[in-house]
Design a protein around this motif. Sequence first.
Motif, PDB file in Angstrom:
ATOM      1  N   ALA A   1     -31.097  -5.410   4.618  1.00  0.00           N
ATOM      2  CA  ALA A   1     -32.201  -5.726   3.712  1.00  0.00           C
ATOM      3  C   ALA A   1     -31.837  -6.934   2.854  1.00  0.00           C
ATOM      4  N   PRO A   2     -32.713  -7.925   2.804  1.00  0.00           N
ATOM      5  CA  PRO A   2     -32.430  -9.082   1.953  1.00  0.00           C
ATOM      6  C   PRO A   2     -32.575  -8.705   0.476  1.00  0.00           C
ATOM      7  N   LEU A   3     -31.788  -9.365  -0.342  1.00  0.00           N
ATOM      8  CA  LEU A   3     -31.864  -9.130  -1.785  1.00  0.00           C
ATOM      9  C   LEU A   3     -33.086  -9.820  -2.365  1.00  0.00           C
ATOM     10  N   GLN A   4     -33.757  -9.148  -3.262  1.00  0.00           N
ATOM     11  CA  GLN A   4     -34.816  -9.788  -4.025  1.00  0.00           C
ATOM     12  C   GLN A   4     -34.158 -10.809  -4.950  1.00  0.00           C
ATOM     13  N   HIS A   5     -34.859 -11.881  -5.230  1.00  0.00           N
ATOM     14  CA  HIS A   5     -34.303 -12.921  -6.106  1.00  0.00           C
ATOM     15  C   HIS A   5     -34.071 -12.371  -7.509  1.00  0.00           C
ATOM     16  N   TRP A   6     -32.901 -12.654  -8.053  1.00  0.00           N
ATOM     17  CA  TRP A   6     -32.561 -12.331  -9.443  1.00  0.00           C
ATOM     18  C   TRP A   6     -31.818 -13.529  -9.964  1.00  0.00           C
ATOM     19  N   GLU A   7     -32.361 -14.197 -10.949  1.00  0.00           N
ATOM     20  CA  GLU A   7     -31.831 -15.484 -11.380  1.00  0.00           C
ATOM     21  C   GLU A   7     -30.386 -15.428 -11.889  1.00  0.00           C
ATOM     22  N   PHE A   8     -29.874 -14.257 -12.242  1.00  0.00           N
ATOM     23  CA  PHE A   8     -28.534 -14.159 -12.797  1.00  0.00           C
ATOM     24  C   PHE A   8     -27.489 -13.714 -11.778  1.00  0.00           C
ATOM     25  N   HIS A   9     -27.899 -13.510 -10.538  1.00  0.00           N
ATOM     26  CA  HIS A   9     -26.980 -12.976  -9.526  1.00  0.00           C
ATOM     27  C   HIS A   9     -25.730 -13.850  -9.352  1.00  0.00           C
ATOM     28  N   ASN A  10     -25.917 -15.136  -9.172  1.00  0.00           N
ATOM     29  CA  ASN A  10     -24.773 -16.015  -8.939  1.00  0.00           C
ATOM     30  C   ASN A  10     -23.844 -16.067 -10.133  1.00  0.00           C
ATOM     31  N   LEU A  11     -24.378 -16.062 -11.334  1.00  0.00           N
ATOM     32  CA  LEU A  11     -23.525 -16.056 -12.534  1.00  0.00           C
ATOM     33  C   LEU A  11     -22.740 -14.762 -12.663  1.00  0.00           C
ATOM     34  N   MET A  12     -23.348 -13.663 -12.285  1.00  0.00           N
ATOM     35  CA  MET A  12     -22.672 -12.364 -12.424  1.00  0.00           C
ATOM     36  C   MET A  12     -21.591 -12.178 -11.359  1.00  0.00           C
ATOM     37  N   GLU A  13     -21.703 -12.878 -10.230  1.00  0.00           N
ATOM     38  CA  GLU A  13     -20.678 -12.778  -9.197  1.00  0.00           C
ATOM     39  C   GLU A  13     -19.394 -13.313  -9.746  1.00  0.00           C
TER      40      GLU A  13
ATOM     41  N   THR B   1     -27.188  -3.652 -13.387  1.00  0.00           N
ATOM     42  CA  THR B   1     -28.137  -4.245 -12.442  1.00  0.00           C
ATOM     43  C   THR B   1     -27.403  -4.890 -11.281  1.00  0.00           C
ATOM     44  N   PHE B   2     -26.343  -5.621 -11.587  1.00  0.00           N
ATOM     45  CA  PHE B   2     -25.574  -6.283 -10.538  1.00  0.00           C
ATOM     46  C   PHE B   2     -24.952  -5.264  -9.590  1.00  0.00           C
ATOM     47  N   ARG B   3     -24.365  -4.205 -10.141  1.00  0.00           N
ATOM     48  CA  ARG B   3     -23.755  -3.163  -9.298  1.00  0.00           C
ATOM     49  C   ARG B   3     -24.794  -2.496  -8.399  1.00  0.00           C
ATOM     50  N   THR B   4     -25.958  -2.196  -8.960  1.00  0.00           N
ATOM     51  CA  THR B   4     -27.028  -1.571  -8.185  1.00  0.00           C
ATOM     52  C   THR B   4     -27.448  -2.466  -7.034  1.00  0.00           C
ATOM     53  N   ARG B   5     -27.616  -3.747  -7.319  1.00  0.00           N
ATOM     54  CA  ARG B   5     -28.006  -4.692  -6.270  1.00  0.00           C
ATOM     55  C   ARG B   5     -26.926  -4.771  -5.193  1.00  0.00           C
ATOM     56  N   ARG B   6     -25.668  -4.849  -5.598  1.00  0.00           N
ATOM     57  CA  ARG B   6     -24.556  -4.944  -4.643  1.00  0.00           C
ATOM     58  C   ARG B   6     -24.485  -3.683  -3.777  1.00  0.00           C
ATOM     59  N   ASP B   7     -24.661  -2.516  -4.417  1.00  0.00           N
ATOM     60  CA  ASP B   7     -24.615  -1.257  -3.671  1.00  0.00           C
ATOM     61  C   ASP B   7     -25.777  -1.139  -2.693  1.00  0.00           C
ATOM     62  N   ASP B   8     -26.953  -1.629  -3.076  1.00  0.00           N
ATOM     63  CA  ASP B   8     -28.108  -1.602  -2.170  1.00  0.00           C
ATOM     64  C   ASP B   8     -27.844  -2.436  -0.928  1.00  0.00           C
ATOM     65  N   VAL B   9     -27.250  -3.598  -1.114  1.00  0.00           N
ATOM     66  CA  VAL B   9     -26.942  -4.459   0.026  1.00  0.00           C
ATOM     67  C   VAL B   9     -25.877  -3.807   0.892  1.00  0.00           C
TER      68      VAL B   9
END
Length: 104
Positions: free
Chosen positions: A92-104, A78-86
């Motif tokens: 395009a702004p990222l949709q909120h995902w509560e675990f994004h900061n922890l996964m970074e 999920t994190f990789r997909t979000r990063r690749d989309d950005v």
Amino acid sequence: MPCQKYTTINFVIRDSASTNVLIKLFSDYVVNVFVIRSPQAKRNLNKATGDAFNASDAIKGRRDFPAMNNKWISLCDTFRTRRDDVNSTRSAPLQHWEFHNLME
């Protein structure tokens, strides 16, 4: 990080508290598992990681190591997909995902 998916019949990790604990534990686990050479030491690390996860007060119900590993792989995907989309759109702004900061 183990890339192999395991089949499990235990609980799926879906609640936020359990996921937060998993991310914190597995980020350390991933660093350590690649340093260790001995298969027995890796088994011991797997057991210690699973025991630490299940000992947390935030956990509702025990999970086995394969369930934790599958959840970790899913979070990484999920994190990789979000990063690749950005990276592909850069606007395009990222949709909120509560675990994004922890996964970074």
